[in-house]
Design an enzyme around this catalytic site. Structure first.
Site, PDB file in Angstrom:
ATOM      1  N   ASP A 161      46.324 101.050 -36.000  1.00  0.00           N
ATOM      2  CA  ASP A 161      46.169  99.953 -36.950  1.00  0.00           C
ATOM      3  C   ASP A 161      46.334 100.511 -38.362  1.00  0.00           C
ATOM      4  O   ASP A 161      45.682 101.481 -38.739  1.00  0.00           O
ATOM      5  CB  ASP A 161      44.782  99.326 -36.789  1.00  0.00           C
TER       6      ASP A 161
ATOM      7  N   ASP B  20      53.158 111.191 -21.670  1.00  0.00           N
ATOM      8  CA  ASP B  20      53.763 109.868 -21.455  1.00  0.00           C
ATOM      9  C   ASP B  20      53.975 109.093 -22.751  1.00  0.00           C
ATOM     10  O   ASP B  20      54.241 107.901 -22.729  1.00  0.00           O
ATOM     11  CB  ASP B  20      52.890 109.039 -20.513  1.00  0.00           C
TER      12      ASP B  20
ATOM     13  N   SER C 139      42.388  90.209 -36.289  1.00  0.00           N
ATOM     14  CA  SER C 139      42.421  90.540 -37.714  1.00  0.00           C
ATOM     15  C   SER C 139      41.266  89.839 -38.426  1.00  0.00           C
ATOM     16  O   SER C 139      40.105  90.022 -38.059  1.00  0.00           O
ATOM     17  CB  SER C 139      43.780  90.169 -38.307  1.00  0.00           C
TER      18      SER C 139
ATOM     19  N   HIS D  93      48.373  96.810 -35.773  1.00  0.00           N
ATOM     20  CA  HIS D  93      47.415  95.788 -36.178  1.00  0.00           C
ATOM     21  C   HIS D  93      47.582  94.542 -35.317  1.00  0.00           C
ATOM     22  O   HIS D  93      48.585  93.842 -35.421  1.00  0.00           O
ATOM     23  CB  HIS D  93      47.606  95.453 -37.647  1.00  0.00           C
TER      24      HIS D  93
ATOM     25  N   LEU E 256      48.707 113.773 -18.696  1.00  0.00           N
ATOM     26  CA  LEU E 256      50.087 113.313 -18.513  1.00  0.00           C
ATOM     27  C   LEU E 256      50.777 113.186 -19.863  1.00  0.00           C
ATOM     28  O   LEU E 256      50.220 112.600 -20.795  1.00  0.00           O
ATOM     29  CB  LEU E 256      50.100 111.950 -17.802  1.00  0.00           C
TER      30      LEU E 256
ATOM     31  N   ASP F 272      45.189 113.987 -21.727  1.00  0.00           N
ATOM     32  CA  ASP F 272      44.699 113.074 -20.698  1.00  0.00           C
ATOM     33  C   ASP F 272      45.327 113.355 -19.337  1.00  0.00           C
ATOM     34  O   ASP F 272      45.147 112.584 -18.395  1.00  0.00           O
ATOM     35  CB  ASP F 272      44.983 111.619 -21.098  1.00  0.00           C
TER      36      ASP F 272
ATOM     37  N   GLY G 140      44.675  86.569 -41.512  1.00  0.00           N
ATOM     38  CA  GLY G 140      45.069  86.553 -42.913  1.00  0.00           C
ATOM     39  C   GLY G 140      43.942  86.103 -43.816  1.00  0.00           C
ATOM     40  O   GLY G 140      42.768  86.350 -43.560  1.00  0.00           O
TER      41      GLY G 140
ATOM     42  N   ASP H 286      49.373 114.783 -26.417  1.00  0.00           N
ATOM     43  CA  ASP H 286      49.836 113.892 -25.356  1.00  0.00           C
ATOM     44  C   ASP H 286      49.284 114.292 -23.989  1.00  0.00           C
ATOM     45  O   ASP H 286      48.887 113.447 -23.189  1.00  0.00           O
ATOM     46  CB  ASP H 286      51.371 113.884 -25.328  1.00  0.00           C
TER      47      ASP H 286
END
Length: 587
Positions: A460, A301, A220, A497, A299, A297, A135, A294
């Site tokens: 993020d 998943d 962060s 995040h 697979l 790679d 923060g 998806d």
């Protein structure tokens, strides 16, 4: 009681870590003894010796601890079990609180000080950890060494002497502390530099000797503190663990205001920017991402491992259904698609010049945390940070009356350059005091044998993983493609995040950095777990119901990605890390 596969793995890993931490080595490995890294002939880096365990020799007497401009305000013993983490007791330790550099500001008349807390375990691993907080700081949070989501063993449980600070101002002074030049400097970097030598002296007073190894870690803004320290204070720390680091925080904050303005153009009410892209419409986008990416790679998943390729093959205009008769939650309008693409491409001024980096498309955009950053914090938290902490000169206090209006009226052409400005009162610009002086010059860290691990979620909502990937690629170029000898970057598919999202976001980064720094065990992969039902570290509500609650995946050092080979699709052992060519994002 049924023991899950996740709990069995965790117990075994924990026992291995404890055993490694308790071991005192009098020799080094043959590779370290020869002074050579077998992958990089002729370019060996020093191997630092392991920390030696110790025992707390005094607690109450620390009330008389003396250090320049330092006041100890409380010392007490904390019995074992008073604190717990992941259902396990935290051991007995000494709690010390105090403040440094108390002063009265010539600018705003406020009283400032660097507040701190240290927790010193009776059974000490010989290590010091600066817990850098997130923060805009202002709070001295418990110095337990909790850095990542669902951490099963925090730093205190692992025997670290841990310190946290408020970075030089109180919560009551947020965000107006930004009007005081010294408070700005403390928040940016000076508090870490001020507190670190004091903390090491305090550790020496408590144990009869200083720490053998020192670490700094945070998420962060704490990740930003860590990356700044890797450049400014590399002589003070041996290991750096940065999670979701906002190392270009002023730029990211400006991009948040710019983004709020984009969402406002398609929101059905500007009082609620999430009406621009509510969760059901984000699910439509996420489904399109998964359809295209998806299986890249090997697979299907629910995770996009090959993010760089995904950015190249995904086309919002083609892959997301277009509304024919108005918004009904199953499609996006053409204008929505244009705005979504614009936001993900990255903030720009009216001349098309980049203000901040792009963001990768990832199915993790469905999570509430992503929406909180994009649609709420962008008109509540970020305007105050931009106006008072990052702009020179600071904005008028009157903007506090309506931060949303300030954000939506913010002119990036005239106002964004103020994060680079300085004057007679504010001698350093926000970009100078908040960022590493030269993010790709980590020669001091490298040459003394220190190491750094950086972790960033692909979903993020505020700090761009594209920015982090770009930094790492620059670090590689500056080190002739050998930066992985001392820094490794791990991207977490689906993670938001710092934590959360449809992701395997539970990982033991502290054990990984210690193993690398002290034993030369470079992390070729870090095993991360989902925090589904029954997870002792806390359940992540974003974990999909059709996943195994203890799913594991390997996090691979960038730019390698996890590819499925064969075996249990819920287990990390069924994946390998492949692909070493430098990736590009395609934005």
């Amino acid at each position: 009681m049924t023991v899950t596969r996740h709990q069995r793995r965790t117990l075994a890993a924990s026992l291995a870590v404890v055993a490694a931490f308790a071991l005192v080595l009098s020799t080094v490995t043959p590779a370290a003894a020869s002074g050579r890294d077998p992958r990089h002939d002729g370019h060996a880096l020093p191997q630092l010796a392991p920390a030696r365990p110790g025992t707390l020799t005094t607690c109450e007497a620390l009330a008389a601890f003396a250090h320049p401009r330092t006041t100890i305000t409380m010392v007490e013993r904390v019995p074992a079990g008073t604190l717990t983490n992941a259902g396990a007791p935290v051991g007995e330790h000494c709690l010390v609180r105090g403040r440094m550099n108390e002063r009265t500001s010539d600018v705003d008349g406020q009283t400032y000080a660097i507040g701190f807390e240290a927790r010193l375990p009776v059974q000490w691993a010989g290590r010091f950890l600066y817990q850098a907080n997130g923060g805009i700081d202002g709070n001295v949070v418990p110095a337990t060494g909790s850095i990542t989501g669902g951490q099963l063993e925090n730093g205190l449980q692992l025997g670290f002497a841990v310190l946290s600070s408020d970075a030089g101002h109180s919560a009551a002074q947020n965000p107006l502390f930004g009007r005081d030049p010294q408070a700005r400097l403390d928040y940016g970097y000076a508090a870490v530099g001020t507190v670190t030598p004091m903390a090491k002296r305090l550790v020496a007073a408590a144990y009869g000797r200083g720490p053998d190894r020192s670490y700094i870690a945070g998420g962060s803004n704490g990740g930003r503190h860590t990356m700044v320290a890797s450049a400014r204070y590399a002589d003070q720390y041996d290991g750096f663990l940065a999670v979701a680091p906002g190392f270009n925080l002023p730029k990211a904050a400006v991009a948040q205001l710019w983004g709020a303005q984009q969402w406002a153009t398609i929101a059905t009410t500007t009082a609620d920017l999430e009406t621009a892209l509510p969760v059901e419409e984000r699910e439509v986008v996420a489904a399109a991402i998964l359809r295209r990416c998806d299986r890249l790679d090997g697979l299907a998943d629910g995770l996009v491992q090959d993010s760089a390729r995904c950015q190249r093959v995904l086309d919002l205009r083609r892959d997301v259904p277009t509304c024919a008769d108005g918004r009904d939650g199953t499609c996006l309008t053409r204008e929505q698609k244009r705005v979504v693409q614009r936001v993900f491409d990255g903030a720009r001024d009216s001349r098309g010049r980049a203000l901040y980096r792009s963001f990768p498309f990832d199915p993790g955009i469905v999570q509430p945390g992503w929406a909180a950053w994009k649609f709420r914090n962008s008109v509540q938290l970020d305007p105050a940070a931009v106006g008072f902490i990052f702009s020179t000169p600071p904005a008028d206090v009157g903007i506090l009356a309506d931060l949303r209006a300030y954000a939506l009226a913010y002119d990036v052409d005239t106002e964004a350059p103020k994060i680079f400005a300085s004057d007679d009162v504010y001698a350093e610009s926000a970009m100078s005091l908040m960022t590493p002086p030269d993010p790709t010059d980590l020669g001091t860290l490298r040459d003394r044998g220190a190491k750094m691990i950086v972790v960033h979620g692909a979903a993020d909502g505020v700090f761009s993983p594209d920015d982090t990937a770009s930094w790492y690629e620059g670090l590689e170029r500056a080190n002739r493609q050998r930066a992985d000898r001392f820094v490794r970057y791990f991207e977490v598919p689906g993670m938001g995040h710092v934590r959360g999202g449809p992701a395997t976001d539970q990982l033991d980064g502290l054990a990984a950095i210690v193993a690398w720094v002290e034993h030369g065990d470079a992390p070729d992969r870090i095993i991360a777990s989902a925090r589904g039902q029954g997870n002792p570290g806390g359940v992540n509500p974003d974990v999909p119901a059709d996943w195994a609650p203890d799913r594991t995946r390997p996090l691979c050092p960038y730019p390698a990605i996890a590819r499925y080979t064969r075996g249990d699709p819920e287990d990390a052992s069924s994946f390998v890390c492949r692909g070493r060519g430098v990736a590009t994002r395609g934005h």
